[in-house]
Motif scaffolding. Structure first.
Motif, short mmCIF file in Angstrom:
data_model
loop_
_atom_site.label_atom_id
_atom_site.label_comp_id
_atom_site.label_asym_id
_atom_site.label_seq_id
_atom_site.Cartn_x
_atom_site.Cartn_y
_atom_site.Cartn_z
N TRP A 85 0.75 -1.20 0.12
CA TRP A 85 -0.02 -0.08 -0.01
C TRP A 85 0.74 1.22 0.09
CZ3 TRP A 85 -5.15 0.83 -0.91
CH2 TRP A 85 -5.48 2.08 -0.89
N HIS A 86 1.83 1.21 0.78
CA HIS A 86 2.98 2.31 1.03
C HIS A 86 3.50 2.53 -0.22
CE1 HIS A 86 1.87 3.53 4.95
NE2 HIS A 86 2.34 2.34 5.59
N SER A 87 4.10 1.30 -0.53
CA SER A 87 5.22 1.61 -1.77
C SER A 87 4.58 2.05 -3.31
CB SER A 87 6.04 0.49 -1.96
OG SER A 87 5.45 -0.75 -2.09
N ARG A 88 3.19 1.18 -3.52
CA ARG A 88 2.57 1.36 -4.57
C ARG A 88 1.31 1.93 -4.79
NH1 ARG A 88 3.28 -4.96 -6.55
NH2 ARG A 88 5.42 -4.97 -6.39
N TRP A 89 0.42 1.79 -3.83
CA TRP A 89 -0.99 2.18 -4.15
C TRP A 89 -1.27 3.66 -3.65
CZ3 TRP A 89 -5.66 -0.10 -5.14
CH2 TRP A 89 -5.69 -1.49 -5.58
N THR A 90 -0.54 4.28 -2.78
CA THR A 90 -0.40 5.60 -2.39
C THR A 90 -0.10 6.38 -3.79
OG1 THR A 90 -0.24 5.40 -0.19
CG2 THR A 90 0.17 7.47 -0.76
N HIS A 91 0.85 6.11 -4.12
CA HIS A 91 1.26 7.04 -5.35
C HIS A 91 0.52 6.82 -6.73
CE1 HIS A 91 4.73 8.35 -2.91
NE2 HIS A 91 5.09 6.99 -2.68
#
Length: 132
Positions: A85-91
């Motif tokens: 979530w932090h590494s891909r989804w947010t951005h």
């Protein structure tokens, strides 16, 4: 990995107002290290508000599955690791100009937040838990 919730727990939590469900989601997602979405053959399920296109998220599988009724009955609950979530989804959500709708239930819409706001809250909660 989360422990399955009892039916009475699910019912009590479903009764929370939108703000309380948001707080619950942040704590659960950090504790279990996963967040839940619904998917269909086209990918992630979306909701539309008057102003935003949103991805709905839930803190536990049971809540995501309880949303999969009616026109969404063919949808599957899918977990996303907190790291992903932090590494891909947010951005990715930011790049696609999508918001996140937090833990909607059948009676009430969830709060709509921007991906970076949710990311910030999740990281704050992780810091609190690590200090214990």
């Amino acid at each position: 990995m989360s422990t399955p919730l009892e039916a009475n727990q699910v019912e009590a939590i479903q009764g929370y107002d939108a703000e309380k469900r948001y707080k619950y989601l942040v704590k659960e997602v950090v504790a279990n290290r996963e967040i839940w979405i619904l998917t269909d053959e086209h990918g992630c399920v979306m909701l539309n508000t008057d102003y935003e296109d949103c991805v709905p998220v839930w803190p536990n599988k049971e809540f995501a599955e309880s949303w999969a009724t009616g026109e969404w009955e063919d949808c599957k609950a899918e977990s996303i690791s907190l790291n992903k979530w932090h590494s891909r989804w947010t951005h990715g959500l930011e790049d696609d100009e999508l918001a996140v709708v937090i833990f909607p239930n059948q009676d009430e819409d969830g709060l709509v937040v921007y991906p970076d706001e949710l990311d910030f809250e999740l990281k704050q909660q992780a810091r609190k838990q690590n200090q214990r």
